[in-house]
Design an enzyme around this catalytic site. Sequence first.
Site, PDB file in Angstrom:
ATOM      1  N   ARG A 102       0.779  -1.315  -0.041  1.00 39.45           N
ATOM      2  CA  ARG A 102       0.225  -0.192  -0.154  1.00 39.45           C
ATOM      3  C   ARG A 102       0.949   1.204   0.107  1.00 39.45           C
ATOM      4  O   ARG A 102       0.666   2.239  -0.598  1.00 39.45           O
ATOM      5  CB  ARG A 102      -0.961  -0.144   1.155  1.00 39.45           C
ATOM      6  CG  ARG A 102      -1.978   1.136   1.164  1.00 39.45           C
ATOM      7  CD  ARG A 102      -3.101   0.813   2.255  1.00 39.45           C
ATOM      8  NE  ARG A 102      -4.128   0.120   1.490  1.00 39.45           N
ATOM      9  CZ  ARG A 102      -5.461   0.646   0.905  1.00 39.45           C
ATOM     10  NH1 ARG A 102      -5.591   1.882   0.722  1.00 39.45           N
ATOM     11  NH2 ARG A 102      -6.396  -0.104   0.709  1.00 39.45           N
ATOM     12  N   GLU A 108      -9.385   6.342   7.425  1.00 38.22           N
ATOM     13  CA  GLU A 108      -8.066   6.512   7.227  1.00 38.22           C
ATOM     14  C   GLU A 108      -7.740   7.831   6.367  1.00 38.22           C
ATOM     15  O   GLU A 108      -6.625   8.492   6.938  1.00 38.22           O
ATOM     16  CB  GLU A 108      -7.313   5.496   6.561  1.00 38.22           C
ATOM     17  CG  GLU A 108      -7.504   4.072   7.163  1.00 38.22           C
ATOM     18  CD  GLU A 108      -7.082   2.756   6.372  1.00 38.22           C
ATOM     19  OE1 GLU A 108      -7.909   2.625   5.424  1.00 38.22           O
ATOM     20  OE2 GLU A 108      -5.911   2.137   6.534  1.00 38.22           O
TER      21      GLU A 108
END
Lengths: 462, 758
Positions: B319, B720
């Site tokens: 990621r 997030e």
Amino acid sequence: MSDTTQNIKFLLGEEEVTIELNDASTCNMTVLEFLREKKHLKGTKEGCGEGDCGACTVVVVEEIGDDLYYSAVNSCIQFLPTLDGKQLLSVEHVQDHPAISALVDNNASQCGFCTPGFTMSLVAMYENGSDSISDDLAGNLCRCTGYGPIINAAESMGTGATDDPENNPDLVARLKALKQNKSNPDTGSYFAPTSIAELAETYASNPDATLLAGGTDVGLWVTKQHKLLEKIIYLGNVVELKTISETDDYITIGAGVTYSQAIDIINKNYPDYGEIIRRTGAKQVRNVGTIGGNIANGSPIGDSPPVLIALGAHIVLRCGDKTRELPIESFFIDYGKQDIAAGEFITSIVIPKNQPLKAYKISKRNDQDISAVLGAFSIAVNDGVVSHARIAYGGMAGTPKRATACEKALVGNSFDMATVTSAMQAMESDFTPLSDMRASASYRMNVAKNLLKKCYLEMGGA
Amino acid sequence: MSNNASINGGVGSGISHDSTKKHANGTAVYVDDIRVPENALHLYAFPSPHAHAEITAMDLSEVESADGVALVLTADDITGMNDVSPTHSGDDPLLADGKVMFQGQAIFAVAADSLNQARAAAQLAKISFKPLPAILSINEALAQDSFVFTPQVMAQGDAEGELKNAKNTLSGKLNIGGQDHFYLEGQASLVIPQEDGDVLVHCSTQHPSEVQTHVAQVLGVERNAVTVEVRRMGGGFGGKETQASPWAALAAMTAQKTGRPAKMRLVRDDDMIMTGKRHPFQISYEVGFDDAGIVTALDMTLVSDCGHSLDLSRAINDRALFHADNCYYIPNMRVTGLKCRTNKVSNTAFRGFGAPQGMMAIEEVMDQVAQKLGKDPLAVRQANLYNASNNTTHYGMVVEDNVAPEIIAQLKTASNYDKRRAEIEEFNANNEFVKKGIALTPLKFGISFTTKFLNQAGALIHIYADGSVQLNHGGTEMGQGLFTKVAQIVANTLNIDLEHIKITATNTGKVPNTSPTAASSGTDMNGMAAKLAAEKLIDRLRQFAIEHYGVAEGDVKFLPNRVKVGKQTFSFKEFVNAAYMERIQLSATGFYATPKINFDPETGKGRPFLYFSYGASVSEVEVDTLTGEAEVVRVDILHDVGRSLNPTIDLGQIEGGFIQGVGWLTNEELFWNDDGALATHAPSTYKIPTMGDRPDIFNITLFDNENMEDTVYKSKAVGEPPFMLAISTYRAIWQVTKGNLDAPATPEAILKACGEPS
């Protein structure tokens, strides 16, 4: 020993509670443990067990001279017997308080684990009034909200006046009655003398006892180091240790005076020292922690000692019937070693007035952090020449310590950048700081030097 | 009560979190608050004092005979598998077996009548160790080729070739520190033994199904013997995704062996020492750019410190790679991810899951390029943004929903960026040691688990004959407001007031095989599953009306709290009861699998994300260059949540995420001693932001947008992304210091970047 001397009594909300102090472990029990494990009151949370997150905040109510004082304290490091003669409020006892509706109306919770602690800090603010929301809540950590909605709650809550005894005469009367019948527990493991003479006698005959004032350090010996304190002498009831007096030349602060009680007079005389105290711990710590304790524990990173050394303060000590006075800098001999005899204790701190002072605390976080370095400067300049320099640092050695070489490089020389630069250099012969989790040795040295420069620039140098 | 026009608490209304009142008055129940029977046992796990060592001998006889001790557990006592690795890598032993891999690793556990007794007893253990060489830094790991997984490369164009052709080049490094989750509630599990040796596990976890799996695996039973329930967590942030199950498993072993309830709660210091954190990263890069500041080529390596085991590090490092472009089109880009194995606690998921470190890398590049050219860093950023013609990422996904240029332009104006930047220049010229800095950074964050199978969710809805509803789904509540949002979605779909919908604890017995509540996907997935379940019920009820009242489909209308059938109008309650009397099933499940996504790690190409969330922030800071102290004085945020399901909750996520990010990049420093012991394991030494760290001026606005993908009510995920808005704070500090500024920018790091005293 009679029964009365082995019990303590306090109000848990409205309920009168009697605790038998029959063993050391009861005397070492924290208020948090009492609430959660003995009373099954689970609203008060444990977040850290060291008085640094505020999740366990409760309010302790004391009656002093017919007035009610509401203090937010960290229940995780307060020992149960210190509640004698007081009222303990946990979140269960304030269910209809405006603090709760203010938090709810402002959406001031996410995970909610810290929220009861905020509720209790807000209750104390509501009852006492608040000069600064951020100062009063810096001891309550929240990991979710970013604090905005909590600030809104505090702003919208308003203040009440139940600390006005006229509004709560019953409580005043009940606390007075508790105090009148208050025992002076003397169980062999917990002593709570009420006069300085009694303290001197008790400590002289029990020199192995642990002196307990606010418990913001001693509490951690139990909760973090898992020690059992076999004998505790609680200082909170010794009237003489609680006094503040002022003459034209001196302020005298009893060793048992809390930061919260001392801050006004200190702010008035030395705003920089007042700012240091504002940044010492957080409200829950300042409500119980004492300047005397900050000195007596001998830490090299206590906030007050360097300032007091720069100011030329003295401390008064007593052992049995004997008292003596010494400059505070002489008290700190080496790391973990102070000039104090068995059975001897600090009674007061004598601070000269009208000294020049600048003081700076360096820490990772501005509020409620322990100093990496603290620099205190008492520098006087006459006709461009340094006539007086007392400079002391915390965090630079095994004790709070004067920068004598640095002082020497300043005194008698013109107060200019050249002198300051050589005084900054001289600091290298004053200190050999350590590296640890708060700062590296090189940062400590660099910032110690730069603080002198900052002091110089702020005193009008260029 | 609502009027006839609309329901209370539907989608888009900014209602409070469902538990706000219970939070404030202390009645919300967390695992440690559940009243346990008097015979309950309390567990303590003994932590390894060595970072890497063989256990040569272990004598626990004194521990076993200590006061209050009921049971001592070692690796030999595990009847099933001694492993709690989340991806079945087999490198996360529940209890150390012959060797220890980090300081704090659990070697054995003690169950006693109280935690104090268990802890005191554990100190009586006699264990001999043979210390082994320990790898304690990324550099040591690189030197020894110590990795937890193979490297991953994502590339497009020809980075190497175009670096040679570039007009200008730069290279540099950046060190980024880790972060402790510091959820206020530490890890906690309470296990109640059931019939047949089954266990009921109350656990503070974001991933009940994984706790179930691990408990079953350790006990050596089928998963149907283990039920995990989670009403709420006192914060999670990724730290209770994989880190909850060891403690649940130890408590479950105790319950199974003794038949007594068993609780394991980590006190703060143990929690910080024994559980994983955000990955520290070391970034190195070489960038080529033209005179306008357009990046033409970039070769970047992102090295993460994974700690001793794989855990989720593969996906986390990936990621980071997926976000190393942030909002910028870089035609020739190669990014390599290396995952180092060190003798530290295994690092794990934490809000952003690698993306923050990837974005930090590219934002460093942008500022360095601007600095080199003497340009406004914002102008350089804007010149490099994805646009309609340059819209393919280095992993081959086409950016179709790009609103970054518009967000930046709006925020630049709203925050008076240009004027303030000029004022700051003037301020700095007139101040000797206090300097100000300002920076605007954007963000683009990919939504979906990049591990494809995790993109599934289930829900279960019951309508009772009195018209009340019970809602259950696989998502967990950690404070983010998921339960509230999903209830709003169900209220909307059933068209009834929110107050009739009862939120219930997540329970593996109700919705099975759930994914973790993570990757910001909680509402997208569980909300959609719940919506589908509610739609099934509506369809069934409509069919009932058609058949029972003999009306056409168009004659059945679900109005707010009422149902109109032909000319008759029923209250929802009356209508539901009528359906019940006609034996209509009033319970339904819903299931959602995120469409369109795929990724091939072999080629490094695919569409790992359903869509992107966007945002931008401007931070202004004031730095004392003599001490390194920095203060964030003003922040302006414009953030994209699509069509907000609940603006109150979304704004809370944005503000909270931002401040948590500021903590990561400023005061939150993890410090390890030379022997691999974590020295900052409590709030006295590990400093998360407190109230005074919040900027005095803090403006947050939701960007007017809707999701172009078919998400639940056109919303976007919010958990997030806002965390990464804090990068502007770090960049603003860098505007003052320039040079090599390590993150976190503590006073020490800032002073170091500013230079020695003179």
